[in-house]
Design a protein around this motif. Structure first.
Motif, PDB file in Angstrom:
ATOM      1  N   LEU A   5       0.857  -1.444  -0.492  1.00  0.00           N
ATOM      2  CA  LEU A   5      -0.071  -0.228   0.207  1.00  0.00           C
ATOM      3  C   LEU A   5       1.179   1.355   0.398  1.00  0.00           C
ATOM      4  N   THR A   6       1.901   1.381   1.156  1.00  0.00           N
ATOM      5  CA  THR A   6       2.424   2.165   0.898  1.00  0.00           C
ATOM      6  C   THR A   6       3.195   3.100  -0.944  1.00  0.00           C
ATOM      7  N   VAL A   7       4.197   2.042  -1.361  1.00  0.00           N
ATOM      8  CA  VAL A   7       4.625   1.835  -2.778  1.00  0.00           C
ATOM      9  C   VAL A   7       3.709   2.799  -3.457  1.00  0.00           C
ATOM     10  N   ARG A   8       2.565   1.597  -3.557  1.00  0.00           N
ATOM     11  CA  ARG A   8       1.124   2.403  -4.499  1.00  0.00           C
ATOM     12  C   ARG A   8       0.653   4.397  -3.810  1.00  0.00           C
ATOM     13  N   LEU A   9       0.456   4.477  -2.817  1.00  0.00           N
ATOM     14  CA  LEU A   9      -0.003   5.819  -3.147  1.00  0.00           C
ATOM     15  C   LEU A   9       1.237   6.415  -2.722  1.00  0.00           C
ATOM     16  N   THR A  10       2.871   6.225  -2.834  1.00  0.00           N
ATOM     17  CA  THR A  10       4.052   7.197  -3.223  1.00  0.00           C
ATOM     18  C   THR A  10       3.665   7.013  -4.991  1.00  0.00           C
ATOM     19  N   LEU A  11       3.941   6.033  -5.838  1.00  0.00           N
ATOM     20  CA  LEU A  11       3.999   6.630  -6.733  1.00  0.00           C
ATOM     21  C   LEU A  11       2.163   6.899  -7.014  1.00  0.00           C
ATOM     22  N   LEU A  12       1.249   6.884  -6.557  1.00  0.00           N
ATOM     23  CA  LEU A  12      -0.552   8.230  -6.946  1.00  0.00           C
ATOM     24  C   LEU A  12       0.369   9.542  -6.263  1.00  0.00           C
ATOM     25  N   GLY A  13       0.944   9.312  -6.119  1.00  0.00           N
ATOM     26  CA  GLY A  13       1.458  11.126  -5.471  1.00  0.00           C
ATOM     27  C   GLY A  13       2.719  11.476  -6.307  1.00  0.00           C
ATOM     28  N   LEU A  14       3.457  10.854  -6.976  1.00  0.00           N
ATOM     29  CA  LEU A  14       4.233  11.182  -8.271  1.00  0.00           C
ATOM     30  C   LEU A  14       2.905  10.880  -8.932  1.00  0.00           C
ATOM     31  N   LEU A  15       1.893  10.606  -9.511  1.00  0.00           N
ATOM     32  CA  LEU A  15       1.308  10.439 -10.481  1.00  0.00           C
ATOM     33  C   LEU A  15       0.518  12.164 -10.144  1.00  0.00           C
ATOM     34  N   GLY A  16      -0.042  11.645  -9.652  1.00  0.00           N
ATOM     35  CA  GLY A  16      -1.021  13.970  -8.516  1.00  0.00           C
ATOM     36  C   GLY A  16      -0.050  15.138  -9.072  1.00  0.00           C
ATOM     37  N   MET A 101       0.756  26.124  -8.321  1.00  0.00           N
ATOM     38  CA  MET A 101       1.850  25.379  -7.528  1.00  0.00           C
ATOM     39  C   MET A 101       1.471  24.380  -6.326  1.00  0.00           C
ATOM     40  N   LEU A 102       0.425  25.506  -6.097  1.00  0.00           N
ATOM     41  CA  LEU A 102      -1.090  24.892  -5.391  1.00  0.00           C
ATOM     42  C   LEU A 102      -1.645  23.723  -5.353  1.00  0.00           C
ATOM     43  N   ILE A 103      -2.076  24.115  -7.441  1.00  0.00           N
ATOM     44  CA  ILE A 103      -2.753  22.648  -7.701  1.00  0.00           C
ATOM     45  C   ILE A 103      -2.150  21.647  -7.829  1.00  0.00           C
ATOM     46  N   GLU A 104      -0.643  21.738  -8.280  1.00  0.00           N
ATOM     47  CA  GLU A 104      -0.016  20.928  -8.540  1.00  0.00           C
ATOM     48  C   GLU A 104      -0.223  19.841  -6.498  1.00  0.00           C
ATOM     49  N   LEU A 105       0.809  20.500  -5.944  1.00  0.00           N
ATOM     50  CA  LEU A 105       0.968  20.353  -4.253  1.00  0.00           C
ATOM     51  C   LEU A 105       0.101  19.806  -4.126  1.00  0.00           C
ATOM     52  N   MET A 107      -2.704  18.168  -6.025  1.00  0.00           N
ATOM     53  CA  MET A 107      -3.735  16.816  -6.858  1.00  0.00           C
ATOM     54  C   MET A 107      -2.439  15.825  -6.236  1.00  0.00           C
ATOM     55  N   ALA A 108      -1.155  16.233  -6.202  1.00  0.00           N
ATOM     56  CA  ALA A 108      -0.145  14.944  -5.055  1.00  0.00           C
ATOM     57  C   ALA A 108      -0.404  14.969  -4.128  1.00  0.00           C
ATOM     58  N   PHE A 109      -1.610  15.659  -2.949  1.00  0.00           N
ATOM     59  CA  PHE A 109      -2.102  14.789  -2.174  1.00  0.00           C
ATOM     60  C   PHE A 109      -3.097  13.989  -2.155  1.00  0.00           C
ATOM     61  N   VAL A 110      -4.532  14.787  -3.186  1.00  0.00           N
ATOM     62  CA  VAL A 110      -5.239  14.234  -3.059  1.00  0.00           C
ATOM     63  C   VAL A 110      -5.524  13.074  -4.028  1.00  0.00           C
ATOM     64  N   VAL A 111      -4.992  12.940  -5.092  1.00  0.00           N
ATOM     65  CA  VAL A 111      -5.008  11.621  -5.721  1.00  0.00           C
ATOM     66  C   VAL A 111      -4.619  10.454  -4.625  1.00  0.00           C
ATOM     67  N   PRO A 112      -3.751   9.774  -4.406  1.00  0.00           N
ATOM     68  CA  PRO A 112      -3.181   8.732  -3.183  1.00  0.00           C
ATOM     69  C   PRO A 112      -4.843   8.871  -2.310  1.00  0.00           C
ATOM     70  N   TRP A 113      -4.688  10.168  -1.866  1.00  0.00           N
ATOM     71  CA  TRP A 113      -5.786  10.130  -0.295  1.00  0.00           C
ATOM     72  C   TRP A 113      -7.140   9.843  -1.351  1.00  0.00           C
ATOM     73  N   LEU A 114      -7.462   9.895  -1.980  1.00  0.00           N
ATOM     74  CA  LEU A 114      -8.769   9.428  -2.672  1.00  0.00           C
ATOM     75  C   LEU A 114      -9.055   7.798  -2.650  1.00  0.00           C
ATOM     76  N   TYR A 115      -7.928   7.834  -3.700  1.00  0.00           N
ATOM     77  CA  TYR A 115      -7.162   6.117  -4.187  1.00  0.00           C
ATOM     78  C   TYR A 115      -7.397   5.633  -2.591  1.00  0.00           C
ATOM     79  N   TRP A 116      -7.232   5.964  -1.628  1.00  0.00           N
ATOM     80  CA  TRP A 116      -6.919   4.642   0.070  1.00  0.00           C
ATOM     81  C   TRP A 116      -8.916   5.219   0.778  1.00  0.00           C
TER      82      TRP A 116
END
Length: 435
Positions: A5-16, A101-105, A107-116
């Motif tokens: 799960l940690t790896v998935r969330l990290t990859l999704l953060g990069l995707l965000g 810059m806030l949009i990119e940050l 999305m980096a948080f929301v994409v993995p959080w929404l997955y979880w």
């Protein structure tokens, strides 16, 4: 799904980060007035070509502080064309690079959080059954949901900030994503939100399809269902067309004038192609039947109810106020949303949208000093709230309303009429007081 799960969330953060960078590209690229500060556009005159560092998410925005003056000139030009009186010494309250810059940050948080939230925590399930066994049982479904919601989120982010800047929502966002919603609906019912159904004292979780509550109607499997599906698709294509009705030479000339206008419009050929391919697609999926047709019919009805509701409000409010009450981009936006979440959630999002306006208007004013806020961001915020609080909204609001049956439709029509009357009264008061 087999990764930790940690790896998935990290990859999704990069995707965000990547999706946030794409969102910024689209916000600047698809805007009617293109600002020169985007790292993917040509820099203003007198500035050097941007390096590869400028294209990196987050950190790249720090490298363009020297372009503030060019950005201010572009912002003044946009606001002036929109009818605002802009002082020569006007400056935004925040640096121009702060928002992207806030949009990119974000999305980096929301994409993995929404997955979880959707696949691991079971956030879309009723609170009483958010247990690991039930979550594991439906995890494949929740991954389909997450994929659809991620696409919808990205489209709403781009639409929201273009609407903030220019009070319009480009069709280049809403049309392709609506088409994608139709395809996803035909691929799997699992792109729609879950709802609890009790049968013989046993609760089960099913997709919120067209017939919920009550199940899939036999009518939709008959030729009548095919006719309704084709009608809904044709209505959406007609809504996208150049719909100017010219009556100055009598009603007998309306159709020839309409055809002539369509022939001159360069988008008409593409729209005709979309309509033909869509009609073939609807017919083929109806012939296939089963869950494919059930999913496509659900997406079509969600598109029709989402766009049709806003269209009706736009017409009634425009007639009552004597001016355009909201842009047609709001119609296509809610049609797109309805294709992903179905007509039930779209209706809830429409009613929740005004409740979010206070927070959005206040935040926009504090950050930018802008008092005027378009309706599109409210609709997007209402959609997000509906998805995140779906179990409560379904149980406490949607289900009781739908159980009213035909009375619910009557209440909606009366509310629309009352809105028109109240806006008409306000128009008369405003005319007398501020003439």
């Amino acid at each position: 799904m087999n990764l930790d799960l940690t790896v998935r969330l990290t990859l999704l953060g990069l995707l965000g980060l990547v999706l946030g960078s794409f969102a910024n590209w689209a916000i600047y690229r698809w805007a009617f007035f293109r600002a020169p500060v985007s790292p993917w556009l040509e820099p203003p005159k007198g500035h050097e070509q941007r390096s590869w560092v400028a294209r990196l998410p987050v950190v790249g925005w720090w490298t363009r502080a020297a372009e503030v003056d060019a950005q201010l000139d572009a912002a003044r030009a946009r606001l002036t064309l929109m009818g605002y009186e802009v002082p020569k010494d006007w400056r935004p309250r925040l640096p121009f690079w702060f928002r992207p810059m806030l949009i990119e940050l974000g999305m980096a948080f929301v994409v993995p959080w929404l997955y979880w939230f959707e696949t691991e925590a079971g956030g879309l399930l009723p609170q009483g059954i958010q247990v690991q066994a039930v979550i594991l049982q439906h995890q494949g479904w929740f991954h389909w949901l997450y994929m659809g919601h991620l696409v919808l989120l990205l489209a709403m982010v781009v639409a929201t900030f273009i609407d903030f800047d220019e009070q319009l929502i480009p069709d280049v966002i809403t049309i392709p994503v609506t088409l994608l919603a139709m395809v996803l609906g035909a691929c799997s019912l699992h792109t729609f939100l879950p709802c609890p159904v009790v049968s013989n004292g046993v609760m089960s979780i099913v997709p919120t399809t067209l017939g919920q509550p009550g199940g899939w109607s036999e009518m939709w499997q008959d030729p009548l269902g095919l006719g309704i599906g084709c009608f809904l698709w044709t209505g959406w294509c007609f809504a996208l067309s150049n719909r100017r009705i010219i009556t100055r030479q009598g009603w007998g000339k309306v159709l020839p004038f309409f055809v002539a206008i369509m022939r001159r419009d360069p988008m008409s050929k593409w729209l005709l192609l979309i309509w033909i391919v869509g009609m073939v697609f609807v017919g083929a999926i109806w012939q296939t039947g089963g869950t494919a047709w059930q999913g496509l019919a659900t997406a079509l009805m969600g598109m029709a109810i989402g766009g049709g509701t806003i269209w009706a409000v736009r017409i009634v409010a425009g007639l009552a106020m004597g001016e355009e009450a909201m842009g047609f981009g709001d119609v296509t936006l809610m049609a797109m949303v309805g294709g992903f979440v179905g007509w039930q959630a779209t209706g809830a999002a429409f009613f929740i949208a005004p409740l979010t306006s206070i927070f959005i208007v206040l935040l926009s004013f504090l950050l930018t000093g802008q008092r005027m806020t378009p309706f599109g961001p409210y609709l997007c915020a209402g959609t997000i709230v509906t998805i995140l609080y779906w179990p409560v909204i379904w149980t406490e609001a949607i289900l009781p309303a739908l159980l009213l049956g035909p009375l619910f439709l009557t209440i909606m029509l009366v509310a629309l009429l009352a809105m028109g009357i109240l806006l008409g009264i306000w128009r008369m008061i405003k005319t007398r007081l501020f003439a």
